[in-house]
Write a protein that holds these residues in place. Structure first.
Motif, PDB file in Angstrom:
ATOM      1  N   ARG A 144      -8.139 130.458 -55.160  1.00 44.47           N
ATOM      2  CA  ARG A 144      -6.780 130.581 -55.688  1.00 44.47           C
ATOM      3  C   ARG A 144      -6.660 131.809 -56.583  1.00 44.47           C
ATOM      4  O   ARG A 144      -5.668 132.549 -56.508  1.00 44.47           O
ATOM      5  CB  ARG A 144      -6.436 129.319 -56.478  1.00 44.47           C
ATOM      6  N   SER A 159      -8.466 134.523 -56.421  1.00 40.16           N
ATOM      7  CA  SER A 159      -8.523 135.708 -55.559  1.00 40.16           C
ATOM      8  C   SER A 159      -7.184 135.961 -54.898  1.00 40.16           C
ATOM      9  O   SER A 159      -6.730 137.116 -54.801  1.00 40.16           O
ATOM     10  CB  SER A 159      -9.614 135.532 -54.499  1.00 40.16           C
ATOM     11  N   SER A 160      -6.513 134.895 -54.458  1.00 43.15           N
ATOM     12  CA  SER A 160      -5.198 135.055 -53.829  1.00 43.15           C
ATOM     13  C   SER A 160      -4.187 135.612 -54.817  1.00 43.15           C
ATOM     14  O   SER A 160      -3.375 136.482 -54.479  1.00 43.15           O
ATOM     15  CB  SER A 160      -4.718 133.713 -53.269  1.00 43.15           C
ATOM     16  N   LEU A 170      -4.845 137.457 -57.503  1.00 41.82           N
ATOM     17  CA  LEU A 170      -5.177 138.848 -57.780  1.00 41.82           C
ATOM     18  C   LEU A 170      -4.735 139.760 -56.635  1.00 41.82           C
ATOM     19  O   LEU A 170      -4.217 140.867 -56.868  1.00 41.82           O
ATOM     20  CB  LEU A 170      -6.681 138.986 -58.023  1.00 41.82           C
ATOM     21  N   LEU A 171      -4.949 139.307 -55.399  1.00 40.50           N
ATOM     22  CA  LEU A 171      -4.508 140.104 -54.256  1.00 40.50           C
ATOM     23  C   LEU A 171      -2.990 140.244 -54.232  1.00 40.50           C
ATOM     24  O   LEU A 171      -2.464 141.319 -53.911  1.00 40.50           O
ATOM     25  CB  LEU A 171      -4.996 139.460 -52.954  1.00 40.50           C
ATOM     26  N   LEU A 172      -2.276 139.195 -54.582  1.00 41.39           N
ATOM     27  CA  LEU A 172      -0.819 139.261 -54.630  1.00 41.39           C
ATOM     28  C   LEU A 172      -0.349 140.236 -55.699  1.00 41.39           C
ATOM     29  O   LEU A 172       0.569 141.035 -55.470  1.00 41.39           O
ATOM     30  CB  LEU A 172      -0.251 137.866 -54.893  1.00 41.39           C
ATOM     31  N   ALA A 215      -2.066 142.777 -56.906  1.00 40.97           N
ATOM     32  CA  ALA A 215      -2.400 144.125 -56.449  1.00 40.97           C
ATOM     33  C   ALA A 215      -1.400 144.622 -55.410  1.00 40.97           C
ATOM     34  O   ALA A 215      -0.988 145.790 -55.429  1.00 40.97           O
ATOM     35  CB  ALA A 215      -3.814 144.139 -55.870  1.00 40.97           C
ATOM     36  N   ALA A 216      -0.973 143.726 -54.506  1.00 43.94           N
ATOM     37  CA  ALA A 216       0.009 144.121 -53.494  1.00 43.94           C
ATOM     38  C   ALA A 216       1.350 144.459 -54.128  1.00 43.94           C
ATOM     39  O   ALA A 216       2.016 145.429 -53.731  1.00 43.94           O
ATOM     40  CB  ALA A 216       0.171 143.001 -52.467  1.00 43.94           C
ATOM     41  N   SER A 257       3.073 148.095 -54.059  1.00 48.47           N
ATOM     42  CA  SER A 257       4.426 148.219 -53.507  1.00 48.47           C
ATOM     43  C   SER A 257       5.358 148.895 -54.505  1.00 48.47           C
ATOM     44  O   SER A 257       6.190 149.728 -54.128  1.00 48.47           O
ATOM     45  CB  SER A 257       4.968 146.836 -53.133  1.00 48.47           C
TER      46      SER A 257
END
Length: 289
Positions: free
Chosen positions: A20, A22-23, A25-27, A29-30, A34
């Motif tokens: 969770r 990691s998800s 953090l990736l969100l 970063a995205a 953007s």
């Protein structure tokens, strides 16, 4: 026993927490990436609708307080902008059309035909990719000038009618197509031209569309090429025409410049949205054949 086995396969709370985190953090970063990409576009869009006073105000603001169309009107008043848009379409579209034809023909010959000197020709094409564009600009201009093609569509399009990258790119894609298709067509009596047009090209739509996008966008955004090969403002493109914008005292009107940049970007956005859908459809249909 089954319940115990299933319980053993379930992820532990610690592992679920890590997944969770990691998800998230990736969100984040995205979203940051953007925002970095979209911020310059937002500046162009909002500045194009700002009056002069707000464009030059300090501290600067992102959103305009008083929306205006003066910059969009001024770009057509100060430059032959409609003609520049037409020239950009003719230049980028013409180069793309000729490049797809010549690049695909050359790539087919290098990928599917066995002839003497094919390997040497391929090495020469790949080696030409290492030559800086600026190194060939002067001799190409001299040749175009000798032909009397300066300030003409022929001078803009003809030297770029074929591209080494396009040839290499399509050759690699043609090599991935099964040769059984060619052999079956030859057994049926098909000529090489029929095999090329009826077998190879229909299965190469994804590669052709990809190359078309790259070629069109690169030539549409190119500044140096039309700036060198056109001296008449009526024969320039959008990118070269925007360099002619100057205000009182040589100051560049930023609002008008942003309006011109916004108009220059819109055709690319529309084209990408249209081609993206066809590209996905072509990939799906090719995979089912």
């Amino acid at each position: 026993m089954t319940a115990v086995a299933n319980r053993g396969r379930m992820p532990s709370p610690r592992r679920r927490g890590r997944a969770r985190a990691s998800s998230i953090l990736l969100l984040i970063a995205a979203l940051v990436a953007s925002a970095v990409v979209l911020l310059p576009i937002a500046v162009i869009v909002f500045t194009a609708f700002k009056p002069v006073g707000e464009v030059n105000a300090y501290p600067p603001t992102l959103l305009p307080e008083n929306w205006t169309l003066d910059n969009l009107i001024a770009i057509f008043r100060e430059l032959p902008f409609a003609r520049l848009i037409l020239n950009s379409f003719v230049f980028a579209g013409g180069v793309t059309a000729f490049a797809l034809v010549f690049d695909s023909l050359a790539a087919y010959a290098l990928a599917r035909l066995d002839f003497r000197g094919s390997r040497v020709l391929l090495i020469a094409i790949i080696a030409s990719l290492m030559i800086p564009f600026q190194a060939t600009l002067v001799p190409i201009y001299q040749l175009v000038s000798d032909l009397g093609w300066v300030n003409s569509y022929a001078g803009l399009i003809a030297p770029r009618a074929a591209d080494a990258f396009g040839i290499f790119f399509l050759r690699q894609f043609f090599l991935s197509l099964p040769r059984d298709l060619d052999n079956a067509a030859r057994l049926d009596g098909a000529s090489e031209w029929r095999i090329f047009t009826s077998v190879v090209i229909p299965n190469a739509k994804p590669a052709l569309l990809t190359l078309a996008i790259f070629t069109f966008v690169n030539n549409w955004n190119d500044l140096l090429w039309p700036l060198v090969f056109t001296t008449d403002a009526e024969m320039g493109t959008i990118t070269s025409g925007l360099t002619l914008l100057t205000g009182p005292g040589g100051i560049i009107p930023q609002g008008v410049m942003m309006a011109g940049s916004l108009i220059a970007v819109l055709p690319l956005v529309i084209m990408f949205l249209l081609v993206q859908r066809r590209f996905i459809e072509s990939v799906a249909s090719t995979g089912l054949k």
